[in-house]
Design a protein around this motif. Structure first.
Motif, PDB file in Angstrom:
ATOM      1  N   GLN A   1     -48.863   9.877  83.390  1.00  0.00           N
ATOM      2  CA  GLN A   1     -47.639   9.414  83.638  1.00  0.00           C
ATOM      3  C   GLN A   1     -47.758   7.793  82.804  1.00  0.00           C
ATOM      4  OE1 GLN A   1     -44.917  10.979  84.321  1.00  0.00           O
ATOM      5  NE2 GLN A   1     -46.012  12.843  84.678  1.00  0.00           N
ATOM      6  N   ASP A   2     -48.790   7.355  82.673  1.00  0.00           N
ATOM      7  CA  ASP A   2     -48.905   6.087  82.133  1.00  0.00           C
ATOM      8  C   ASP A   2     -48.843   6.183  80.583  1.00  0.00           C
ATOM      9  OD1 ASP A   2     -49.879   3.515  81.038  1.00  0.00           O
ATOM     10  OD2 ASP A   2     -50.627   3.035  82.582  1.00  0.00           O
ATOM     11  N   ARG A   3     -47.750   5.913  80.038  1.00  0.00           N
ATOM     12  CA  ARG A   3     -47.585   6.177  78.456  1.00  0.00           C
ATOM     13  C   ARG A   3     -48.640   5.370  77.545  1.00  0.00           C
ATOM     14  NH1 ARG A   3     -42.578   6.116  78.354  1.00  0.00           N
ATOM     15  NH2 ARG A   3     -42.123   8.248  78.047  1.00  0.00           N
ATOM     16  N   ASN A   4     -48.963   4.104  77.718  1.00  0.00           N
ATOM     17  CA  ASN A   4     -49.689   3.404  77.297  1.00  0.00           C
ATOM     18  C   ASN A   4     -51.441   3.862  77.442  1.00  0.00           C
ATOM     19  OD1 ASN A   4     -49.786   0.974  75.754  1.00  0.00           O
ATOM     20  ND2 ASN A   4     -51.645   0.466  76.984  1.00  0.00           N
ATOM     21  N   ALA A   5     -51.632   4.443  78.663  1.00  0.00           N
ATOM     22  CA  ALA A   5     -53.038   4.973  78.748  1.00  0.00           C
ATOM     23  C   ALA A   5     -53.061   6.356  78.472  1.00  0.00           C
ATOM     24  CB  ALA A   5     -53.252   5.008  80.449  1.00  0.00           C
ATOM     25  N   LEU A   6     -51.955   7.058  78.312  1.00  0.00           N
ATOM     26  CA  LEU A   6     -52.201   8.556  77.785  1.00  0.00           C
ATOM     27  C   LEU A   6     -52.584   8.582  76.110  1.00  0.00           C
ATOM     28  CD1 LEU A   6     -51.517  11.559  77.784  1.00  0.00           C
ATOM     29  CD2 LEU A   6     -49.099  10.794  77.664  1.00  0.00           C
ATOM     30  N   TRP A   7     -51.671   7.559  75.408  1.00  0.00           N
ATOM     31  CA  TRP A   7     -52.000   7.765  74.020  1.00  0.00           C
ATOM     32  C   TRP A   7     -53.334   7.118  73.459  1.00  0.00           C
ATOM     33  CZ3 TRP A   7     -50.298  11.838  72.618  1.00  0.00           C
ATOM     34  CH2 TRP A   7     -49.031  12.485  73.287  1.00  0.00           C
ATOM     35  N   ASN A   8     -53.589   6.003  74.338  1.00  0.00           N
ATOM     36  CA  ASN A   8     -54.949   5.380  73.929  1.00  0.00           C
ATOM     37  C   ASN A   8     -56.023   6.410  74.086  1.00  0.00           C
ATOM     38  OD1 ASN A   8     -54.834   2.524  72.898  1.00  0.00           O
ATOM     39  ND2 ASN A   8     -53.288   2.331  74.501  1.00  0.00           N
ATOM     40  N   ALA A   9     -55.664   7.084  75.406  1.00  0.00           N
ATOM     41  CA  ALA A   9     -56.864   8.170  75.689  1.00  0.00           C
ATOM     42  C   ALA A   9     -56.772   9.314  74.510  1.00  0.00           C
ATOM     43  CB  ALA A   9     -56.537   9.005  77.059  1.00  0.00           C
ATOM     44  N   ALA A  10     -55.781   9.579  73.876  1.00  0.00           N
ATOM     45  CA  ALA A  10     -55.562  10.455  72.873  1.00  0.00           C
ATOM     46  C   ALA A  10     -56.514  10.168  71.700  1.00  0.00           C
ATOM     47  CB  ALA A  10     -54.194  11.043  72.489  1.00  0.00           C
ATOM     48  N   GLU A  11     -56.093   8.680  71.319  1.00  0.00           N
ATOM     49  CA  GLU A  11     -56.951   8.125  70.383  1.00  0.00           C
ATOM     50  C   GLU A  11     -58.370   8.214  70.416  1.00  0.00           C
ATOM     51  OE1 GLU A  11     -55.866   7.194  67.240  1.00  0.00           O
ATOM     52  OE2 GLU A  11     -53.893   7.142  67.413  1.00  0.00           O
ATOM     53  N   ALA A  12     -58.776   7.707  71.723  1.00  0.00           N
ATOM     54  CA  ALA A  12     -60.155   7.328  71.943  1.00  0.00           C
ATOM     55  C   ALA A  12     -61.018   8.604  71.875  1.00  0.00           C
ATOM     56  CB  ALA A  12     -60.255   6.815  73.257  1.00  0.00           C
ATOM     57  N   ALA A  13     -60.332   9.760  72.329  1.00  0.00           N
ATOM     58  CA  ALA A  13     -61.056  11.125  72.315  1.00  0.00           C
ATOM     59  C   ALA A  13     -61.387  11.668  70.994  1.00  0.00           C
ATOM     60  CB  ALA A  13     -59.927  12.370  73.121  1.00  0.00           C
TER      61      ALA A  13
ATOM     62  N   ASN B   1     -47.433  24.384  80.016  1.00  0.00           N
ATOM     63  CA  ASN B   1     -47.808  25.366  80.866  1.00  0.00           C
ATOM     64  C   ASN B   1     -48.662  26.550  79.978  1.00  0.00           C
ATOM     65  OD1 ASN B   1     -46.665  24.949  83.278  1.00  0.00           O
ATOM     66  ND2 ASN B   1     -44.767  25.984  82.996  1.00  0.00           N
ATOM     67  N   ARG B   2     -48.310  26.500  78.566  1.00  0.00           N
ATOM     68  CA  ARG B   2     -49.187  27.388  77.507  1.00  0.00           C
ATOM     69  C   ARG B   2     -50.278  27.088  77.101  1.00  0.00           C
ATOM     70  NH1 ARG B   2     -47.177  31.711  74.917  1.00  0.00           N
ATOM     71  NH2 ARG B   2     -48.217  32.367  73.019  1.00  0.00           N
ATOM     72  N   TYR B   3     -50.380  25.226  76.595  1.00  0.00           N
ATOM     73  CA  TYR B   3     -51.396  25.129  76.235  1.00  0.00           C
ATOM     74  C   TYR B   3     -52.226  24.198  77.151  1.00  0.00           C
ATOM     75  CZ  TYR B   3     -48.733  26.493  72.359  1.00  0.00           C
ATOM     76  OH  TYR B   3     -48.109  27.201  71.289  1.00  0.00           O
ATOM     77  N   GLY B   4     -51.853  23.704  78.297  1.00  0.00           N
ATOM     78  CA  GLY B   4     -52.429  22.649  79.112  1.00  0.00           C
ATOM     79  C   GLY B   4     -52.276  21.182  78.446  1.00  0.00           C
ATOM     80  N   VAL B   5     -51.519  20.993  77.814  1.00  0.00           N
ATOM     81  CA  VAL B   5     -51.350  19.605  77.279  1.00  0.00           C
ATOM     82  C   VAL B   5     -50.504  18.639  77.999  1.00  0.00           C
ATOM     83  CG1 VAL B   5     -52.028  20.407  74.821  1.00  0.00           C
ATOM     84  CG2 VAL B   5     -49.660  20.348  75.724  1.00  0.00           C
ATOM     85  N   VAL B   6     -50.232  17.468  77.636  1.00  0.00           N
ATOM     86  CA  VAL B   6     -49.309  16.578  78.121  1.00  0.00           C
ATOM     87  C   VAL B   6     -48.257  16.544  77.127  1.00  0.00           C
ATOM     88  CG1 VAL B   6     -48.667  14.250  79.027  1.00  0.00           C
ATOM     89  CG2 VAL B   6     -51.101  15.273  79.639  1.00  0.00           C
ATOM     90  N   ALA B   7     -47.062  16.328  77.601  1.00  0.00           N
ATOM     91  CA  ALA B   7     -45.810  16.290  76.664  1.00  0.00           C
ATOM     92  C   ALA B   7     -44.943  15.115  77.099  1.00  0.00           C
ATOM     93  CB  ALA B   7     -44.735  17.620  76.837  1.00  0.00           C
ATOM     94  N   ASP B   8     -44.636  14.498  76.046  1.00  0.00           N
ATOM     95  CA  ASP B   8     -44.041  13.061  76.011  1.00  0.00           C
ATOM     96  C   ASP B   8     -42.632  13.145  75.228  1.00  0.00           C
ATOM     97  OD1 ASP B   8     -42.974  10.488  76.235  1.00  0.00           O
ATOM     98  OD2 ASP B   8     -44.626   9.682  75.218  1.00  0.00           O
TER      99      ASP B   8
ATOM    100  N   VAL C   1     -51.018   7.846  66.796  1.00  0.00           N
ATOM    101  CA  VAL C   1     -50.051   8.604  67.891  1.00  0.00           C
ATOM    102  C   VAL C   1     -49.639   7.488  68.960  1.00  0.00           C
ATOM    103  CG1 VAL C   1     -51.856   8.914  69.569  1.00  0.00           C
ATOM    104  CG2 VAL C   1     -50.014  10.473  69.046  1.00  0.00           C
ATOM    105  N   VAL C   2     -50.202   6.326  69.121  1.00  0.00           N
ATOM    106  CA  VAL C   2     -49.799   5.395  70.001  1.00  0.00           C
ATOM    107  C   VAL C   2     -48.419   4.600  69.370  1.00  0.00           C
ATOM    108  CG1 VAL C   2     -50.286   2.995  70.891  1.00  0.00           C
ATOM    109  CG2 VAL C   2     -51.986   4.528  70.835  1.00  0.00           C
ATOM    110  N   ALA C   3     -48.541   4.331  67.891  1.00  0.00           N
ATOM    111  CA  ALA C   3     -47.412   3.840  67.522  1.00  0.00           C
ATOM    112  C   ALA C   3     -46.156   5.127  67.421  1.00  0.00           C
ATOM    113  CB  ALA C   3     -47.415   3.590  65.840  1.00  0.00           C
ATOM    114  N   ALA C   4     -46.646   6.150  67.216  1.00  0.00           N
ATOM    115  CA  ALA C   4     -45.543   7.259  67.242  1.00  0.00           C
ATOM    116  C   ALA C   4     -44.800   7.230  68.502  1.00  0.00           C
ATOM    117  CB  ALA C   4     -46.118   8.519  66.622  1.00  0.00           C
ATOM    118  N   ALA C   5     -45.491   7.152  69.720  1.00  0.00           N
ATOM    119  CA  ALA C   5     -45.188   7.413  70.960  1.00  0.00           C
ATOM    120  C   ALA C   5     -43.959   6.207  71.304  1.00  0.00           C
ATOM    121  CB  ALA C   5     -45.983   7.378  71.973  1.00  0.00           C
ATOM    122  N   ALA C   6     -44.462   4.859  70.823  1.00  0.00           N
ATOM    123  CA  ALA C   6     -43.723   3.614  71.007  1.00  0.00           C
ATOM    124  C   ALA C   6     -42.465   3.882  70.417  1.00  0.00           C
ATOM    125  CB  ALA C   6     -44.545   2.378  70.722  1.00  0.00           C
ATOM    126  N   TYR C   7     -42.437   4.272  69.133  1.00  0.00           N
ATOM    127  CA  TYR C   7     -41.361   4.458  68.337  1.00  0.00           C
ATOM    128  C   TYR C   7     -40.386   5.458  69.068  1.00  0.00           C
ATOM    129  CZ  TYR C   7     -37.913   5.336  64.427  1.00  0.00           C
ATOM    130  OH  TYR C   7     -36.745   5.417  63.664  1.00  0.00           O
TER     131      TYR C   7
END
Length: 343
Positions: free
Chosen positions: A63-75, A113-120, A19-25
Motif C-alpha cells: 500500500q506504500d506506493r514508493n516502497a512498492l515501485w522501488n521494490a519492483a525496480e530492485a527485483a 486475483n488472476r495473476y497475484g500481482v499488485v495493481a496501482d 516504473v517509479v516515474a510512471a507511477a508518480a505521473y
C-alpha cells in the motif's frame, strides 16, 4: 454513447522508462527512484480524480506506493527488464464518479486475483482540450507476484507470444462484461463490445492510434485556432475515417428505417390476411350453421309429413273398422228379427 477501450503496455527499461516515474505521473504524487537517485514530483498535475492500490491478501506493505515501485525496480537485474505493466481503460461517462471508481477497482481486483500481482489504480478526468467524455483509468501492475514478504516469481503469461494474445483477448472480454454489468445496474441502455468492427459484422473502419506526440500537436493547434483542421497525418487520416464512418452510419440508419417501413407493411399485410382468414372462417361457420338449420328443418318436415300420413292411415283404418263393426251389428239385428237362433 459508452466507449470501449482497453490497451495493455509494458513499462520496460529497454525504452528508458522507470516504473517509479510512471507511477508518480499517473497518481500525481512525488516518488523517488532509489535505483536512479531521481525524484519525480507530479503533485501539481491536474485531472487526477483518485488513486489507490489493490494488493493480494497479506501484502499490506504494497500500500506504500514508493516502497512498492522501488521494490519492483530492485527485483529486476536485466537492462531490458519489464518492471511494470499498464492497463489503460475507458470509463463510461454515463456513470457517476463513484461508480467509475468501483468499476476500475473491480478490474484491478480481477488482475490481482488472476495473476497475484499488485495493481496501482489512477483515475483521470477528461483533458480540457479533448473529448469531455474521456474519463479513463491507468492501472499499473507489477510483473511479479506479491506476498507478505515482498515480490516473488515473475508472471510470464503476458510476455510469451503463444499465450499473450489469448490472455489479452480474455481480459478484453472481462472488461466488456464488467462495463456492461455496471451500465445495466445503473439502467443505462448502451452497451460496449470488445470485438473488432469486423468480428461484430460492422462495416465501420477503426481510427488509427494517435500516440502522445500527434495528440499533443493536435491539441496545440486546436488551442491556437479553434476549429482548426487536423495538422498531423494521423489526425487527417482519422478525420477521413470518421467522415467515412459517418456516411456509413447515415446509410445504415436509412436502411434500418426502410427495413422498419417494409417490416411494418408486411406486418399490416399479415394482419389483413389474418383478418380476412378469420372473416372467411366465420362466414364458413355461418354457412355451415345455415346448412345444418335447413337440413334439420327438412328432416322435421319429413317427419311431419310422415306423421300426417300415419294419422290419415290410422283414421282410415279406424273408419274401416267402424264400418265393419256396424255391418256386423246390422246383420245380427236382421237375423234376430227373423227369429233365427243359431244356438
Amino acid at each position: 454513447m459508452a466507449i470501449y477501450h482497453l490497451s495493455v503496455k509494458a513499462i520496460s527499461r529497454s525504452a528508458g522508462r522507470s516504473v517509479v516515474a510512471a507511477a508518480a505521473y499517473r497518481s500525481g504524487q512525488e516518488l523517488t527512484d532509489e535505483r536512479q537517485g531521481l525524484t519525480h514530483d507530479y503533485t501539481r498535475k491536474q485531472g487526477i480524480e483518485d488513486a489507490f492500490i489493490v494488493a493480494p491478501d497479506g501484502a499490506d506493505w504494497a500500500q506504500d506506493r514508493n516502497a512498492l515501485w522501488n521494490a519492483a525496480e530492485a527485483a529486476e537485474k536485466r537492462k531490458d527488464a519489464k518492471t511494470g505493466r499498464e492497463y489503460e481503460l475507458a470509463l463510461p461517462a454515463e456513470l457517476d464518479a463513484g461508480s467509475r471508481k468501483e468499476l476500475a477497482r473491480d478490474f484491478a481486483r480481477e488482475l490481482v486475483n488472476r495473476y497475484g500481482v499488485v495493481a496501482d489504480v489512477a483515475i483521470h478526468e477528461p483533458g480540457r482540450e479533448g473529448d469531455n467524455r474521456n474519463h479513463h483509468a491507468h492501472i499499473l501492475t507489477t510483473t511479479r507476484t506479491a506476498g507478505a514478504e515482498g515480490l516473488g516469481a515473475k508472471t510470464r503469461v503476458l510476455d510469451v507470444a503463444s499465450t499473450a494474445s489469448a490472455e489479452i483477448e480474455h481480459l478484453r472480454g472481462v472488461w466488456a462484461r464488467q462495463v456492461n454489468m455496471a451500465l445495466e445496474r445503473h439502467q443505462v441502455e448502451q452497451r460496449v463490445d470488445h470485438r473488432s468492427f469486423e468480428r461484430q459484422g460492422k462495416e465501420q473502419e477503426p481510427t488509427r492510434h494517435m500516440g502522445v506526440s500527434a495528440t499533443a500537436m493536435e491539441r496545440q493547434a486546436a488551442r491556437e485556432i479553434p476549429g482548426q483542421e487536423p495538422v498531423t497525418d494521423l489526425g487527417k487520416q482519422n478525420a477521413e475515417i470518421r467522415e467515412r464512418n459517418r456516411v456509413l452510419e447515415t446509410a445504415r440508419k436509412a436502411m434500418e428505417k426502410a427495413q422498419e417501413l417494409v417490416s411494418g407493411l408486411e406486418k399490416r399485410a399479415r394482419l389483413a390476411v389474418g383478418l380476412a382468414r378469420k372473416i372467411g372462417q366465420r362466414m364458413e361457420r355461418e354457412r355451415e350453421a345455415e346448412r345444418q338449420r335447413k337440413e334439420l328443418a327438412r328432416q322435421a318436415e319429413i317427419r311431419r309429413q310422415q306423421d300426417i300420413r300415419a294419422t290419415e292411415e290410422a283414421r282410415k283404418a279406424a273408419e274401416k273398422e267402424l264400418r265393419v263393426a256396424k255391418g256386423r251389428s246390422r246383420g245380427r239385428s236382421r237375423r234376430a228379427d227373423r227369429g233365427y237362433d243359431p244356438w
